[in-house]
Every structure is written in structure tokens, then in C-alpha cells.
Design a protein around this motif. Structure first.
Motif, PDB file in Angstrom:
ATOM      1  N   ASP A  48       0.834  -1.204   0.000  1.00 17.09           N
ATOM      2  CA  ASP A  48       0.000   0.000   0.000  1.00 17.09           C
ATOM      3  C   ASP A  48       0.867   1.252   0.000  1.00 17.09           C
ATOM      4  O   ASP A  48       0.552   2.241  -0.654  1.00 17.09           O
ATOM      5  CB  ASP A  48      -0.943   0.022   1.204  1.00 17.09           C
ATOM      6  N   HIS A  49       1.964   1.213   0.723  1.00 14.26           N
ATOM      7  CA  HIS A  49       2.870   2.360   0.763  1.00 14.26           C
ATOM      8  C   HIS A  49       3.478   2.605  -0.622  1.00 14.26           C
ATOM      9  O   HIS A  49       3.538   3.739  -1.096  1.00 14.26           O
ATOM     10  CB  HIS A  49       3.976   2.115   1.797  1.00 14.26           C
ATOM     11  N   VAL A  50       3.910   1.541  -1.272  1.00 10.71           N
ATOM     12  CA  VAL A  50       4.493   1.660  -2.611  1.00 10.71           C
ATOM     13  C   VAL A  50       3.441   2.169  -3.591  1.00 10.71           C
ATOM     14  O   VAL A  50       3.714   3.053  -4.403  1.00 10.71           O
ATOM     15  CB  VAL A  50       5.087   0.315  -3.071  1.00 10.71           C
ATOM     16  N   GLY A  52       0.879   3.989  -2.943  1.00  8.52           N
ATOM     17  CA  GLY A  52       0.625   5.388  -2.619  1.00  8.52           C
ATOM     18  C   GLY A  52       1.687   6.305  -3.192  1.00  8.52           C
ATOM     19  O   GLY A  52       1.402   7.407  -3.652  1.00  8.52           O
ATOM     20  N   GLU A  53       2.939   5.859  -3.192  1.00 10.69           N
ATOM     21  CA  GLU A  53       4.014   6.660  -3.765  1.00 10.69           C
ATOM     22  C   GLU A  53       3.862   6.782  -5.266  1.00 10.69           C
ATOM     23  O   GLU A  53       4.177   7.801  -5.850  1.00 10.69           O
ATOM     24  CB  GLU A  53       5.378   6.060  -3.421  1.00 10.69           C
ATOM     25  N   ARG A  54       3.378   5.733  -5.908  1.00 10.23           N
ATOM     26  CA  ARG A  54       3.175   5.785  -7.366  1.00 10.23           C
ATOM     27  C   ARG A  54       2.022   6.711  -7.725  1.00 10.23           C
ATOM     28  O   ARG A  54       2.020   7.325  -8.769  1.00 10.23           O
ATOM     29  CB  ARG A  54       2.886   4.393  -7.903  1.00 10.23           C
ATOM     30  N   ALA A  55       1.004   6.774  -6.860  1.00  9.93           N
ATOM     31  CA  ALA A  55      -0.191   7.549  -7.157  1.00  9.93           C
ATOM     32  C   ALA A  55       0.048   9.054  -7.009  1.00  9.93           C
ATOM     33  O   ALA A  55      -0.610   9.847  -7.653  1.00  9.93           O
ATOM     34  CB  ALA A  55      -1.343   7.117  -6.248  1.00  9.93           C
ATOM     35  N   VAL A  56       0.999   9.461  -6.164  1.00 14.18           N
ATOM     36  CA  VAL A  56       1.235  10.878  -5.916  1.00 14.18           C
ATOM     37  C   VAL A  56       2.590  11.246  -6.500  1.00 14.18           C
ATOM     38  O   VAL A  56       3.614  10.788  -6.036  1.00 14.18           O
ATOM     39  CB  VAL A  56       1.231  11.152  -4.389  1.00 14.18           C
TER      40      VAL A  56
END
Length: 65
Positions: A48-50, A52-56
Motif C-alpha cells: 500500500d505504501h508503494v 501510494g508513492e506511485r499515485a502521488v
């Protein structure tokens, strides 16, 4: 009379040699089901953290968008 807490939250920044600090049980003594559940939760947290980084998109310091 105030209610006494029934659970303890580990303090990640306390002195591990302090007698008042609750010690985490060694991984090997945890039941297999607990180890499996914790492993699945950690994998989900990391993914989920990874995601999230791709999405923003990250902005470089000093640059306006």
C-alpha cells in the motif's frame, strides 16, 4: 475511579533495558497463525505504501508545480 488500560502499546523509542518497558515476545514463540497474520499485514502495508508513492507524483525541492 479512572479505568486502568488493559493493553500496552510498545514504546519504540524507550530504553530496551528499562525494567518498566514491556518486552516483545520473540518471533519464534508466537503461534504460527499469529506469525502468518502479521506477515500478511506487513506485506499489505508495504505494498500500500508503494502504491501510494506511485499515485502521488513527487515534487523536487525548490521547484513549483
Amino acid at each position: 475511579m479512572p479505568r486502568q488500560p488493559t493493553t500496552y502499546q510498545f514504546d519504540l523509542f524507550s530504553n530496551p533495558h528499562d525494567a518498566e518497558t514491556a518486552q516483545m515476545p520473540p518471533w519464534q514463540v508466537l503461534p504460527e497463525e499469529t506469525r502468518l497474520t502479521l506477515t500478511e499485514l506487513m506485506v499489505r502495508l508495504i505494498l500500500d505504501h508503494v502504491d501510494g508513492e506511485r499515485a502521488v507524483p513527487r515534487q523536487e525541492a525548490g521547484h513549483d508545480a
